[in-house]
Motif scaffolding. Structure first.
Motif, mmCIF file in Angstrom:
data_model
loop_
_atom_site.group_PDB
_atom_site.id
_atom_site.type_symbol
_atom_site.label_atom_id
_atom_site.label_comp_id
_atom_site.label_asym_id
_atom_site.label_seq_id
_atom_site.Cartn_x
_atom_site.Cartn_y
_atom_site.Cartn_z
ATOM 1 N N VAL A 184 -11.441 22.067 -24.648
ATOM 2 C CA VAL A 184 -11.404 21.801 -26.251
ATOM 3 C C VAL A 184 -12.872 21.211 -26.749
ATOM 4 C CG1 VAL A 184 -10.171 20.138 -27.757
ATOM 5 C CG2 VAL A 184 -8.947 21.137 -25.852
ATOM 6 N N VAL A 185 -13.569 20.800 -26.077
ATOM 7 C CA VAL A 185 -15.030 20.492 -26.564
ATOM 8 C C VAL A 185 -15.938 21.551 -26.296
ATOM 9 C CG1 VAL A 185 -16.851 18.834 -26.262
ATOM 10 C CG2 VAL A 185 -14.395 17.837 -25.754
ATOM 11 N N VAL A 186 -15.773 22.316 -25.572
ATOM 12 C CA VAL A 186 -16.942 22.979 -25.089
ATOM 13 C C VAL A 186 -16.788 24.599 -25.891
ATOM 14 C CG1 VAL A 186 -17.937 24.608 -23.374
ATOM 15 C CG2 VAL A 186 -17.442 22.374 -22.816
ATOM 16 N N MET A 187 -15.400 24.865 -26.028
ATOM 17 C CA MET A 187 -15.304 26.132 -26.549
ATOM 18 C C MET A 187 -15.675 26.446 -27.905
ATOM 19 S SD MET A 187 -14.227 28.388 -24.352
ATOM 20 C CE MET A 187 -13.846 29.676 -25.347
ATOM 21 N N PRO A 188 -15.387 25.584 -28.981
ATOM 22 C CA PRO A 188 -15.682 25.858 -30.259
ATOM 23 C C PRO A 188 -17.166 26.138 -30.836
ATOM 24 C CG PRO A 188 -14.227 23.960 -30.220
ATOM 25 C CD PRO A 188 -14.455 24.308 -28.834
ATOM 26 N N PRO A 189 -18.341 25.495 -30.215
ATOM 27 C CA PRO A 189 -19.460 25.526 -30.413
ATOM 28 C C PRO A 189 -19.874 27.114 -29.803
ATOM 29 C CG PRO A 189 -19.508 23.837 -29.177
ATOM 30 C CD PRO A 189 -17.992 24.136 -29.456
ATOM 31 N N LEU A 190 -19.399 27.351 -28.562
ATOM 32 C CA LEU A 190 -19.576 28.623 -27.732
ATOM 33 C C LEU A 190 -18.931 29.727 -28.769
ATOM 34 C CD1 LEU A 190 -18.924 28.097 -24.228
ATOM 35 C CD2 LEU A 190 -21.084 28.638 -25.000
ATOM 36 N N ALA A 191 -17.846 29.597 -29.214
ATOM 37 C CA ALA A 191 -17.270 30.735 -30.131
ATOM 38 C C ALA A 191 -17.927 30.989 -31.281
ATOM 39 C CB ALA A 191 -15.810 30.460 -30.190
ATOM 40 N N ALA A 192 -18.408 29.731 -32.061
ATOM 41 C CA ALA A 192 -19.234 29.985 -33.196
ATOM 42 C C ALA A 192 -20.444 30.611 -33.083
ATOM 43 C CB ALA A 192 -19.323 28.405 -33.808
ATOM 44 N N PRO A 277 -22.672 23.310 -27.194
ATOM 45 C CA PRO A 277 -21.845 22.608 -26.058
ATOM 46 C C PRO A 277 -22.291 21.701 -25.626
ATOM 47 C CG PRO A 277 -22.064 25.103 -26.320
ATOM 48 C CD PRO A 277 -23.239 24.666 -27.010
ATOM 49 N N VAL A 278 -23.752 21.623 -25.172
ATOM 50 C CA VAL A 278 -24.138 20.198 -24.339
ATOM 51 C C VAL A 278 -24.015 19.276 -25.052
ATOM 52 C CG1 VAL A 278 -26.025 19.400 -23.191
ATOM 53 C CG2 VAL A 278 -25.431 21.990 -22.822
ATOM 54 N N LEU A 279 -24.531 19.251 -26.287
ATOM 55 C CA LEU A 279 -24.474 18.085 -27.129
ATOM 56 C C LEU A 279 -23.097 17.559 -27.640
ATOM 57 C CD1 LEU A 279 -27.207 19.034 -29.756
ATOM 58 C CD2 LEU A 279 -27.617 17.399 -28.046
ATOM 59 N N ALA A 280 -22.066 18.626 -27.732
ATOM 60 C CA ALA A 280 -20.660 18.205 -28.061
ATOM 61 C C ALA A 280 -19.937 17.464 -26.736
ATOM 62 C CB ALA A 280 -20.039 19.317 -28.124
ATOM 63 N N LEU A 281 -20.491 17.954 -25.777
ATOM 64 C CA LEU A 281 -19.895 17.538 -24.316
ATOM 65 C C LEU A 281 -20.708 15.970 -24.140
ATOM 66 C CD1 LEU A 281 -18.379 17.946 -22.070
ATOM 67 C CD2 LEU A 281 -19.928 18.528 -20.989
ATOM 68 N N LEU A 282 -22.000 15.623 -24.493
ATOM 69 C CA LEU A 282 -22.397 14.149 -24.477
ATOM 70 C C LEU A 282 -21.734 13.200 -25.593
ATOM 71 C CD1 LEU A 282 -26.220 14.999 -23.998
ATOM 72 C CD2 LEU A 282 -24.692 13.964 -22.467
ATOM 73 N N VAL A 283 -21.263 14.023 -26.758
ATOM 74 C CA VAL A 283 -20.881 12.967 -27.881
ATOM 75 C C VAL A 283 -19.484 12.803 -27.413
ATOM 76 C CG1 VAL A 283 -20.315 13.081 -30.142
ATOM 77 C CG2 VAL A 283 -22.383 13.899 -29.686
ATOM 78 N N ALA A 284 -18.691 13.654 -26.764
ATOM 79 C CA ALA A 284 -17.316 13.496 -26.426
ATOM 80 C C ALA A 284 -16.830 12.813 -25.158
ATOM 81 C CB ALA A 284 -16.542 14.900 -26.581
ATOM 82 N N VAL A 285 -17.922 12.117 -24.500
ATOM 83 C CA VAL A 285 -17.852 11.576 -23.427
ATOM 84 C C VAL A 285 -16.928 10.422 -23.429
ATOM 85 C CG1 VAL A 285 -18.837 10.233 -21.690
ATOM 86 C CG2 VAL A 285 -20.029 12.121 -22.173
ATOM 87 N N GLY A 286 -16.936 9.532 -24.423
ATOM 88 C CA GLY A 286 -15.987 8.571 -24.367
ATOM 89 C C GLY A 286 -14.487 9.119 -24.971
ATOM 90 N N TRP A 287 -14.554 9.951 -25.788
ATOM 91 C CA TRP A 287 -13.190 10.677 -25.888
ATOM 92 C C TRP A 287 -12.487 11.278 -24.428
ATOM 93 C CZ3 TRP A 287 -11.329 15.720 -25.990
ATOM 94 C CH2 TRP A 287 -10.060 15.988 -26.421
ATOM 95 N N LEU A 288 -13.410 12.065 -23.762
ATOM 96 C CA LEU A 288 -12.806 12.794 -22.526
ATOM 97 C C LEU A 288 -12.793 11.553 -21.860
ATOM 98 C CD1 LEU A 288 -15.483 15.476 -22.600
ATOM 99 C CD2 LEU A 288 -13.005 15.683 -22.941
ATOM 100 N N ARG A 289 -13.436 10.574 -21.231
ATOM 101 C CA ARG A 289 -12.898 9.369 -20.249
ATOM 102 C C ARG A 289 -11.557 8.641 -20.714
ATOM 103 N NH1 ARG A 289 -14.661 8.570 -15.737
ATOM 104 N NH2 ARG A 289 -14.931 6.657 -15.764
ATOM 105 N N THR A 303 -22.650 20.940 -15.070
ATOM 106 C CA THR A 303 -23.237 21.775 -14.214
ATOM 107 C C THR A 303 -22.849 23.507 -14.652
ATOM 108 O OG1 THR A 303 -23.117 20.150 -12.557
ATOM 109 C CG2 THR A 303 -23.260 22.562 -11.817
ATOM 110 N N TYR A 304 -21.535 23.245 -15.057
ATOM 111 C CA TYR A 304 -20.870 24.739 -15.315
ATOM 112 C C TYR A 304 -21.881 25.097 -16.648
ATOM 113 C CZ TYR A 304 -16.915 24.826 -12.318
ATOM 114 O OH TYR A 304 -16.030 25.031 -11.345
ATOM 115 N N LEU A 305 -22.070 24.332 -17.654
ATOM 116 C CA LEU A 305 -22.702 24.670 -18.883
ATOM 117 C C LEU A 305 -24.123 25.070 -18.284
ATOM 118 C CD1 LEU A 305 -21.473 22.102 -21.358
ATOM 119 C CD2 LEU A 305 -21.043 24.612 -21.551
ATOM 120 N N VAL A 306 -24.845 24.212 -17.928
ATOM 121 C CA VAL A 306 -26.305 24.446 -17.885
ATOM 122 C C VAL A 306 -26.589 25.456 -16.598
ATOM 123 C CG1 VAL A 306 -28.195 23.119 -16.900
ATOM 124 C CG2 VAL A 306 -26.609 21.977 -18.557
ATOM 125 N N GLN A 307 -25.845 25.378 -15.483
ATOM 126 C CA GLN A 307 -26.055 26.287 -14.513
ATOM 127 C C GLN A 307 -25.696 27.662 -14.529
ATOM 128 O OE1 GLN A 307 -28.112 25.043 -11.948
ATOM 129 N NE2 GLN A 307 -28.147 27.287 -10.584
#
Length: 635
Positions: A184-192, A277-289, A303-307
């Motif tokens: 949910v966090v990663v896909m929107p910026p990737l698709a845009a 996607p990386v920035l979105a994942l960092l911003v959403a850490v609290g929400w994800l936790r 790792t999936y994103l960067v690697q």
């Protein structure tokens, strides 16, 4: 000139966009047939790529499990074991890449072979059909540069598309296995970012097409201008050709700027898809936790994103934006329909060939149709019958329906040409490069046999004569004069060994050769040909021809390295010599000095005096107009 007179016109965006869609429709059937015949290669390539999916999945999953089930759970050994699984997955990349490249050759090499055959067939069909544009100069670009571009671009696209599809599948499956909220966090910026990138593909292909067309037009102009340098200099059309070249350079620069603009948009799309996607994942850490995503899952997602995912997406967008556009354009130029002949440059002497109306047909052209050009010993060819002048004199040179083709199926360079040059006449020959002027002198000299018709010198056929017999009848002085190692006198008297010292001195004075002879050390001084300039060698050859007893002198641009004053002096001396003079003119002033001029304009031969040709030959008027705009033609 031909293509030098055609400015490359850049189509508008709508037109090029439609052209891009049309190119896809034209290429799709051929692409499907090509791939359908290679299902085995595609299957083997997919199997190797499945291993790449497993590798992408295990790298992020191993990191996540090592943290959650190992180090955070107080079991370092299990954590290290999962890390070892991730490392092993990375190490398997080498044999996977090796297997992929082994199968890739089964696609790229057949493609290159097919494109080469297509390019050759297309050029041969054009030549066999007698296309109006002359030789297909773009064929060299298609066979070399464009075929290699297509091969390399196709290989890059196969690698990146395959890598992205299978790597993304493994990475997205890994994210889903770790926690659905990660998607949910990663896909929107990737698709845009991917959508923005896809929007640029069509205009990018159009810009690439314009850039290639501008490059071909500029290369064609350069080739034609280089082949016609002597005509451009002699006729004063150099500035027009220079302006046309500048226009083509400007078109190429404009196409390059447009291409760079769309490349900037593509870079922006890459930034959106590659960094958000990386920035979105960092911003959403609290929400994800808060939704139960573990620390290991977050680390695995990074790792999936960067690697895996973002590098594969970056490579895909770069390849599609550059290699994909190039491949589409190049394939359409090689495989697609040939350009409309009405849009191609026409290699004929036409006033429409340049913007200022002074084109001179520097492509492959030929003079055809039955033409008659009869001389009367320096008088105007007014059509008077021989009876009006008493007994008909024997012409010094006569061509009777002469045709010359370089090959059984080639277009004739000269076609049914009738020419009669009277004894004592001074005839100039003018026309664009490649028109047949040098061919005419070689036919007259007997060094080239006609395909049809007959050549006579002094009333006798030249065919079958021995070299000494021909040497007694004519002297041919080519553009590149020959001077041999020996004395100055040996070179000057080569065609007349019995010439006395007084005759040699008189000829040297007449041609203005005295400074050169004195510099060399006199008539008995040795000559080193490599130390002479082209103009000095030409003067020595002209004096040698002047002393020859042969009644017919043939000058094939033999004064092209002389300045106008030296050329005028040499021609006046040669014209005063007993006998007949035929000059392939390097400057139009040579035609003005002649009794008559033969104009070869690519369609027909026109013969007459200077004043007559001004009214009868459009090409001659154009040449004269250019020349008269310059300093006086008479020295």
């Amino acid at each position: 000139m031909t293509s030098a007179g055609h400015r490359a016109q850049a189509p508008d965006d709508a037109g090029t966009g439609d052209a891009g869609a049309g190119a896809v429709r034209r290429l799709a059937p051929s692409a499907r047939r090509f791939l359908a015949r290679r299902w085995g290669v595609l299957v083997r390539l997919a199997l190797w790529s499945l291993a790449e999916s497993g590798q992408a999945f295990l790298v992020g999953y191993g990191v996540a499990r090592s943290v959650d089930d190992g180090f955070l759970a107080g079991d370092p050994r299990r954590g290290l074991l999962w890390l070892a699984v991730a490392v092993a997955a990375v190490l398997t990349g080498a044999p996977v890449v090796r297997g992929v490249f082994a199968q890739l050759a089964g696609l790229t090499e057949p493609l290159r072979d097919a494109l080469v055959r297509r390019a050759v067939d297309r050029s041969l069909v054009r030549v066999a059909a007698g296309g109006s544009g002359g030789p297909d100069r773009a064929a060299v670009s298609r066979l070399t540069n464009q075929v290699e571009i297509a091969r390399d671009s196709f290989a890059g696209l196969v690698l990146t598309l395959r890598s992205f599809v299978f790597t993304a599948a493994g990475a997205l499956l890994g994210l889903l296995s770790l926690h659905p909220a990660l998607l949910v966090v990663v896909m929107p910026p990737l698709a845009a970012g991917l959508a923005l990138f896809l929007v640029t593909l069509r205009p990018m292909a159009a810009a690439q097409r314009r850039a290639l067309a501008a490059d071909e037009a500029l290369g064609d102009h350069a080739a034609r201008a280089r082949a016609a340098l002597r005509d451009l200099t002699a006729c004063g059309t150099g500035p027009a050709a220079e302006r046309r070249g500048a226009d083509l350079v400007a078109d190429a620069a404009a196409a390059a700027r447009t291409l760079a603009g769309w490349a900037a948009v593509r870079t922006a799309a890459l930034g959106v898809a590659g960094h958000l996607p990386v920035l979105a994942l960092l911003v959403a850490v609290g929400w994800l936790r808060g939704r139960g995503v573990s620390a290991g899952a977050l680390l695995g997602a990074f790792t999936y994103l960067v690697q895996s995912l973002l590098p594969a997406l970056h490579t895909l967008m770069t390849a599609l934006g550059a290699a994909g556009a190039r491949l589409l354009v190049v394939l359409d130029r090689i495989v697609g329909p040939p350009p409309d002949p009405t849009d191609a440059p026409v290699a004929t002497a036409s006033r429409a060939d340049t913007a200022d109306g002074h084109g001179h047909g520097h492509g492959r052209v030929h003079c055809h149709g039955r033409v008659h050009c009869h001389g009367t010993g320096g008088r105007s060819p007014d059509g008077a019958s021989p009876a009006q002048h008493g007994a008909a004199p024997v012409p010094a040179l006569e061509l009777r329906s002469v045709t010359l083709s370089y090959g059984a199926r080639a277009e004739p360079v000269l076609d049914s040409l009738d020419l009669s040059v009277a004894a004592g006449e001074h005839l100039a020959v003018v026309g664009p490069s490649g028109i047949g002027k040098s061919t005419l002198t070689r036919l007259a000299a007997g060094t080239l046999a006609p395909s049809g018709g007959e050549v006579r010198v002094a009333g006798s056929p030249v065919a079958g004569r021995t070299a000494p017999e021909l040497a007694a009848l004519r002297v041919l002085v080519p553009q590149e004069a020959y001077v041999f190692s020996g004395t100055v006198a040996d070179n000057l008297a080569y065609l007349r060994p019995d010439a006395g010292r007084e005759e040699l001195d008189a000829a040297v004075r007449a041609f203005g050769l005295r400074p050169l002879v004195e510099r060399l050390g006199g008539l008995d001084a040795p000559v080193r040909p490599v130390e002479l300039s082209p103009g000095e060698r030409q003067l020595i050859a002209l004096v040698r021809a002047h002393l020859s007893p042969a009644p017919l002198l043939l000058l094939d641009e033999a004064t092209c390295h002389l300045d106008p004053a030296s050329e005028a002096r040499a021609e006046e001396v040669l014209a005063a010599r007993p006998g007949t003079l035929l000059v392939v003119a390097h400057r139009l002033s040579s035609a003005v000095r002649a009794d008559r001029t033969l104009v070869l304009d690519g369609v027909r031969a026109v013969c007459g005096t200077h004043d007559e040709l001004l009214g009868r030959s459009p090409l001659y008027r154009d040449l004269t107009g250019h020349w008269c705009a310059r300093p006086s033609r008479r020295p």
